[in-house]
Design a protein around this motif. Sequence first.
Motif, PDB file in Angstrom:
ATOM      1  N   VAL A   1       0.836  -1.118  -0.169  1.00 24.18           N
ATOM      2  CA  VAL A   1       0.082  -0.054   0.023  1.00 24.18           C
ATOM      3  C   VAL A   1       1.085   1.195   0.005  1.00 24.18           C
ATOM      4  N   SER A   2       0.780   2.157  -0.798  1.00 22.01           N
ATOM      5  CA  SER A   2       1.391   3.443  -0.985  1.00 22.01           C
ATOM      6  C   SER A   2       0.389   4.688  -0.606  1.00 22.01           C
ATOM      7  N   ARG A   3       1.229   5.594  -0.357  1.00 16.83           N
ATOM      8  CA  ARG A   3       0.393   6.889  -0.015  1.00 16.83           C
ATOM      9  C   ARG A   3      -0.534   7.325  -1.594  1.00 16.83           C
ATOM     10  N   PRO A   4      -1.525   8.087  -1.232  1.00 17.70           N
ATOM     11  CA  PRO A   4      -2.306   8.276  -2.518  1.00 17.70           C
ATOM     12  C   PRO A   4      -1.446   9.463  -3.262  1.00 17.70           C
ATOM     13  N   GLN A   5      -1.264   9.173  -4.807  1.00 13.35           N
ATOM     14  CA  GLN A   5      -0.787   9.938  -5.543  1.00 13.35           C
ATOM     15  C   GLN A   5       0.854  10.087  -5.191  1.00 13.35           C
ATOM     16  N   ARG A   6       1.330   9.043  -4.313  1.00 14.63           N
ATOM     17  CA  ARG A   6       2.949   8.897  -4.196  1.00 14.63           C
ATOM     18  C   ARG A   6       3.301   7.408  -4.126  1.00 14.63           C
ATOM     19  N   PRO A   7       3.126   6.816  -5.324  1.00 11.47           N
ATOM     20  CA  PRO A   7       3.402   5.401  -5.345  1.00 11.47           C
ATOM     21  C   PRO A   7       4.824   4.928  -4.676  1.00 11.47           C
ATOM     22  N   ALA A   8       5.721   5.795  -4.606  1.00 16.11           N
ATOM     23  CA  ALA A   8       7.139   5.622  -4.270  1.00 16.11           C
ATOM     24  C   ALA A   8       7.255   5.600  -2.529  1.00 16.11           C
ATOM     25  N   GLU A   9       6.124   6.153  -1.883  1.00 15.29           N
ATOM     26  CA  GLU A   9       6.109   6.263  -0.710  1.00 15.29           C
ATOM     27  C   GLU A   9       5.087   5.113   0.085  1.00 15.29           C
ATOM     28  N   LEU A  10       5.731   4.112   0.583  1.00 14.68           N
ATOM     29  CA  LEU A  10       4.977   2.856   1.113  1.00 14.68           C
ATOM     30  C   LEU A  10       4.809   2.987   2.307  1.00 14.68           C
ATOM     31  N   GLU A  11       3.425   2.617   2.537  1.00 15.75           N
ATOM     32  CA  GLU A  11       2.928   2.577   4.197  1.00 15.75           C
ATOM     33  C   GLU A  11       3.003   1.281   4.604  1.00 15.75           C
ATOM     34  N   SER A  12       3.013   0.051   3.589  1.00 15.82           N
ATOM     35  CA  SER A  12       3.141  -1.380   4.083  1.00 15.82           C
ATOM     36  C   SER A  12       3.420  -2.117   2.718  1.00 15.82           C
ATOM     37  N   PHE A  13       4.224  -3.237   3.071  1.00 13.55           N
ATOM     38  CA  PHE A  13       4.502  -4.076   2.049  1.00 13.55           C
ATOM     39  C   PHE A  13       4.490  -5.561   2.718  1.00 13.55           C
ATOM     40  N   PHE A  14       4.163  -6.572   1.791  1.00 14.87           N
ATOM     41  CA  PHE A  14       3.824  -7.827   2.249  1.00 14.87           C
ATOM     42  C   PHE A  14       4.560  -8.846   1.169  1.00 14.87           C
ATOM     43  N   VAL A  15       5.226  -9.783   1.704  1.00 14.60           N
ATOM     44  CA  VAL A  15       5.966 -10.775   0.753  1.00 14.60           C
ATOM     45  C   VAL A  15       5.467 -12.156   1.394  1.00 14.60           C
ATOM     46  N   PHE A  16       5.008 -12.866   0.591  1.00 15.10           N
ATOM     47  CA  PHE A  16       4.508 -14.325   0.659  1.00 15.10           C
ATOM     48  C   PHE A  16       5.330 -15.619   0.375  1.00 15.10           C
ATOM     49  N   ALA A  17       5.814 -16.386   0.938  1.00 16.90           N
ATOM     50  CA  ALA A  17       6.431 -17.480   0.158  1.00 16.90           C
ATOM     51  C   ALA A  17       6.231 -18.781   0.750  1.00 16.90           C
ATOM     52  N   GLN A  18       6.444 -19.854  -0.213  1.00 19.77           N
ATOM     53  CA  GLN A  18       6.161 -21.443   0.243  1.00 19.77           C
ATOM     54  C   GLN A  18       7.079 -21.990  -0.840  1.00 19.77           C
ATOM     55  N   PRO A  19       8.189 -22.110  -0.377  1.00 17.48           N
ATOM     56  CA  PRO A  19       9.164 -22.646  -1.246  1.00 17.48           C
ATOM     57  C   PRO A  19       8.858 -24.121  -1.476  1.00 17.48           C
ATOM     58  N   GLY A  20       8.996 -24.237  -3.006  1.00 17.37           N
ATOM     59  CA  GLY A  20       8.798 -25.668  -3.912  1.00 17.37           C
ATOM     60  C   GLY A  20       7.460 -25.690  -4.119  1.00 17.37           C
ATOM     61  N   GLN A  21       6.720 -24.454  -4.026  1.00 18.31           N
ATOM     62  CA  GLN A  21       5.302 -24.700  -4.328  1.00 18.31           C
ATOM     63  C   GLN A  21       5.004 -23.638  -5.702  1.00 18.31           C
ATOM     64  N   PRO A  22       4.145 -23.760  -6.837  1.00 19.50           N
ATOM     65  CA  PRO A  22       4.020 -22.828  -7.621  1.00 19.50           C
ATOM     66  C   PRO A  22       2.977 -21.987  -6.803  1.00 19.50           C
ATOM     67  N   ILE A  23       3.039 -20.567  -7.542  1.00 13.57           N
ATOM     68  CA  ILE A  23       1.978 -19.414  -7.275  1.00 13.57           C
ATOM     69  C   ILE A  23       1.213 -19.366  -8.427  1.00 13.57           C
ATOM     70  N   GLY A  24      -0.022 -19.808  -8.471  1.00 14.02           N
ATOM     71  CA  GLY A  24      -1.128 -19.529  -9.584  1.00 14.02           C
ATOM     72  C   GLY A  24      -1.704 -18.119  -9.302  1.00 14.02           C
ATOM     73  N   PRO A  25      -2.385 -18.113 -10.702  1.00 12.19           N
ATOM     74  CA  PRO A  25      -3.073 -16.617 -10.548  1.00 12.19           C
ATOM     75  C   PRO A  25      -4.180 -16.368  -9.772  1.00 12.19           C
ATOM     76  N   GLU A  26      -4.603 -17.673  -9.187  1.00 12.70           N
ATOM     77  CA  GLU A  26      -5.793 -17.216  -8.090  1.00 12.70           C
ATOM     78  C   GLU A  26      -5.322 -16.942  -6.883  1.00 12.70           C
TER      79      GLU A  26
END
Length: 263
Positions: free
Chosen positions: A126-151
């Motif tokens: 999530v970034s600030r309105p009209q300021r895409p380079a200024e992030l309010e939060s950021f999330f990374v999810f990983a499950q090694p060895g498992q593909p990540i589908g479009p769903e």
Amino acid sequence: MDDSVLLTPRHAESLVRAIETSAQVRRRYQFFVWLQTQLHALLPHTVAACGAYHRGRRELAFEVFQSTMLPDPVLHLLADARSPLMLGLVGRWMEARGRAVVVDLNDPGLPLAAGPALGAVIVHGVSRPQRPAELESFFVFAQPGQPIGPERVLHLELLLPHLHATFLRVQATEQEMNNQPPPTQSRPGQVATVTERERQILGWVREGKSNQQIGELLGISPLTVKNHIQKILRKLGASNRAQAVALAITRNVLLRAELPPIE
């Protein structure tokens, strides 16, 4: 995001449940349990790096929640907003114009040491309105060895507002209760001073065993089990058995799939 992907009835039900339960999440251990239960049906993962803007440092401060072992160098990369890994992931997210995106860390275009350990990850923020380079939060999810589908991309898009609000509420609550600023960097290699016997007992507590049952399994009295559990609660700073198990998992004291052997 692939607009042709539809939300199934089962996933729609999981989404509603995740949103409803998010309102009750205020502590760090509750957030971890929420990730591992309500969100897991929509975003299967074993590693989650969650970052919120830290006003004192003027950058994101990350915490890593994991239910599997990862090399300490990789955990440090995930916990450091200025690491090549996190800067690269934020860059890919910006290239995707602020949409949820899957990033293959083994891509030759990403010289990231975390590739072999994590494989592909899905990120959003999530970034600030009209300021895409200024992030309010950021999330990374990983499950090694498992593909990540479009769903899963669709699920993260739908969950992001609630994930953002829940994590920021947790940070605010922890800061207020501890009467100190939230941690600027998690300490992935830190392990609580829990003995091997206490670790065994924690494992059986996680399996729902009573003091009597644990005593029979380990050949000790229920009173001894009770005393061990009281020590565990003090060492981990937990107020009950469920919280102790959640904290033990987040601190690598107890792995999610591990069951202690019977002596």
